[in-house]
Design a protein around this motif. Structure first.
Motif, PDB file in Angstrom:
ATOM      1  N   UNK A  63       0.832  -1.203   0.000  1.00 51.31           N
ATOM      2  CA  UNK A  63       0.000   0.000   0.000  1.00 51.31           C
ATOM      3  C   UNK A  63       0.868   1.255   0.000  1.00 51.31           C
ATOM      4  N   UNK A  64       0.253   2.412   0.132  1.00 53.69           N
ATOM      5  CA  UNK A  64       0.972   3.688   0.092  1.00 53.69           C
ATOM      6  C   UNK A  64       2.016   3.798   1.205  1.00 53.69           C
ATOM      7  N   UNK A  65       1.823   3.030   2.288  1.00 53.38           N
ATOM      8  CA  UNK A  65       2.787   3.024   3.395  1.00 53.38           C
ATOM      9  C   UNK A  65       3.808   1.902   3.270  1.00 53.38           C
ATOM     10  N   UNK A  66       3.777   1.192   2.145  1.00 54.19           N
ATOM     11  CA  UNK A  66       4.728   0.115   1.912  1.00 54.19           C
ATOM     12  C   UNK A  66       4.395  -1.163   2.654  1.00 54.19           C
ATOM     13  N   UNK A  67       3.100  -1.406   2.937  1.00 50.53           N
ATOM     14  CA  UNK A  67       2.698  -2.555   3.743  1.00 50.53           C
ATOM     15  C   UNK A  67       1.685  -3.437   3.025  1.00 50.53           C
ATOM     16  N   UNK A  68       1.696  -4.725   3.390  1.00 48.36           N
ATOM     17  CA  UNK A  68       0.628  -5.646   3.027  1.00 48.36           C
ATOM     18  C   UNK A  68       0.050  -6.180   4.329  1.00 48.36           C
ATOM     19  N   UNK A  69      -1.226  -6.499   4.308  1.00 48.58           N
ATOM     20  CA  UNK A  69      -1.885  -7.068   5.483  1.00 48.58           C
ATOM     21  C   UNK A  69      -1.525  -8.540   5.586  1.00 48.58           C
ATOM     22  N   UNK A  70      -1.279  -8.993   6.818  1.00 49.51           N
ATOM     23  CA  UNK A  70      -0.977 -10.396   7.075  1.00 49.51           C
ATOM     24  C   UNK A  70      -2.004 -10.953   8.059  1.00 49.51           C
ATOM     25  N   UNK A  71      -2.752 -11.950   7.614  1.00 54.24           N
ATOM     26  CA  UNK A  71      -3.707 -12.657   8.458  1.00 54.24           C
ATOM     27  C   UNK A  71      -3.005 -13.922   8.928  1.00 54.24           C
ATOM     28  N   UNK A  72      -3.055 -14.191  10.237  1.00 56.56           N
ATOM     29  CA  UNK A  72      -2.285 -15.299  10.794  1.00 56.56           C
ATOM     30  C   UNK A  72      -3.212 -16.267  11.528  1.00 56.56           C
ATOM     31  N   UNK A  73      -3.168 -17.539  11.123  1.00 53.39           N
ATOM     32  CA  UNK A  73      -3.967 -18.574  11.770  1.00 53.39           C
ATOM     33  C   UNK A  73      -3.080 -19.723  12.213  1.00 53.39           C
ATOM     34  N   UNK A  74      -3.599 -20.508  13.159  1.00 49.06           N
ATOM     35  CA  UNK A  74      -2.898 -21.693  13.621  1.00 49.06           C
ATOM     36  C   UNK A  74      -2.983 -22.767  12.537  1.00 49.06           C
ATOM     37  N   UNK A  75      -1.852 -23.338  12.188  1.00 47.42           N
ATOM     38  CA  UNK A  75      -1.823 -24.347  11.123  1.00 47.42           C
ATOM     39  C   UNK A  75      -2.534 -25.626  11.527  1.00 47.42           C
ATOM     40  N   UNK A  76      -2.647 -25.885  12.821  1.00 49.13           N
ATOM     41  CA  UNK A  76      -3.289 -27.104  13.283  1.00 49.13           C
ATOM     42  C   UNK A  76      -4.799 -27.042  13.288  1.00 49.13           C
ATOM     43  N   UNK A  77      -5.351 -26.024  13.971  1.00 54.15           N
ATOM     44  CA  UNK A  77      -6.809 -25.978  14.126  1.00 54.15           C
ATOM     45  C   UNK A  77      -7.478 -24.815  13.410  1.00 54.15           C
ATOM     46  N   UNK A  78      -6.698 -23.975  12.749  1.00 54.08           N
ATOM     47  CA  UNK A  78      -7.264 -22.887  11.961  1.00 54.08           C
ATOM     48  C   UNK A  78      -7.689 -21.666  12.750  1.00 54.08           C
TER      49      UNK A  78
END
Length: 152
Positions: free
Chosen positions: A27-42
């Motif tokens: 984006x204009x601030x040089x960022x992307x959004x990162x959504x983080x979930x547990x790989x085991x149970x989601x």
């Protein structure tokens, strides 16, 4: 600074959405959004942001790195608490302006700086026309005050 650099997003929508090149759209601030979930149970653990350096370090090391907007600094998630996030899989959305990290959390299996497993530990509701928050019953898995206390 990591050696990995990202090519600019292609001008062709089909290439962006269907091609094999990872060309994150910051984006204009040089960022992307990162959504983080547990790989085991989601379970949804957190939502954060990554700049190009954080994204590159994450890809190269396999450990999640983020950009802290409040501190204006790069941070390796779990470096202080010991709750590192080992990336099991990274996905991107159709227009490459967000990433989804499926992670295994080390240490206490806690992601939130409050000591809880997830940063999403309160429900939002409406009571008598006012927006309210209520805890979901999750308790801290470690003492955040002791872990993050700055020695004087």
């Amino acid at each position: 600074m990591p050696a990995l650099a990202f090519d600019p997003a292609p001008g062709d929508k089909k290439a962006l959405e269907e091609g094999s090149a990872f060309t994150p759209r910051f984006d204009a601030n040089g960022l992307v959004t990162a959504v983080v979930t547990d790989a085991g149970d989601g379970k949804l653990l957190m939502v954060a942001h990554m700049n190009a350096e954080a994204l590159a370090l994450t890809l190269e090391s396999g450990v999640a790195h983020y950009w802290s907007r409040s501190r204006n600094a790069l941070w390796k998630k779990g470096e202080t608490s010991g709750n590192l996030q080992e990336v099991v899989e990274m996905l991107t959305d159709c227009d490459q302006d967000a990433v989804w990290l499926r992670v295994k959390v080390m240490g206490h299996d806690a992601t939130c700086h409050t000591g809880r497993r997830s940063c999403f530990y309160r429900t939002v509701g409406l009571v008598d026309g006012r927006a309210t928050l209520a805890g979901d019953g999750s308790e801290p898995l470690f003492d955040a005050d002791k872990t993050y206390r700055n020695p004087s």
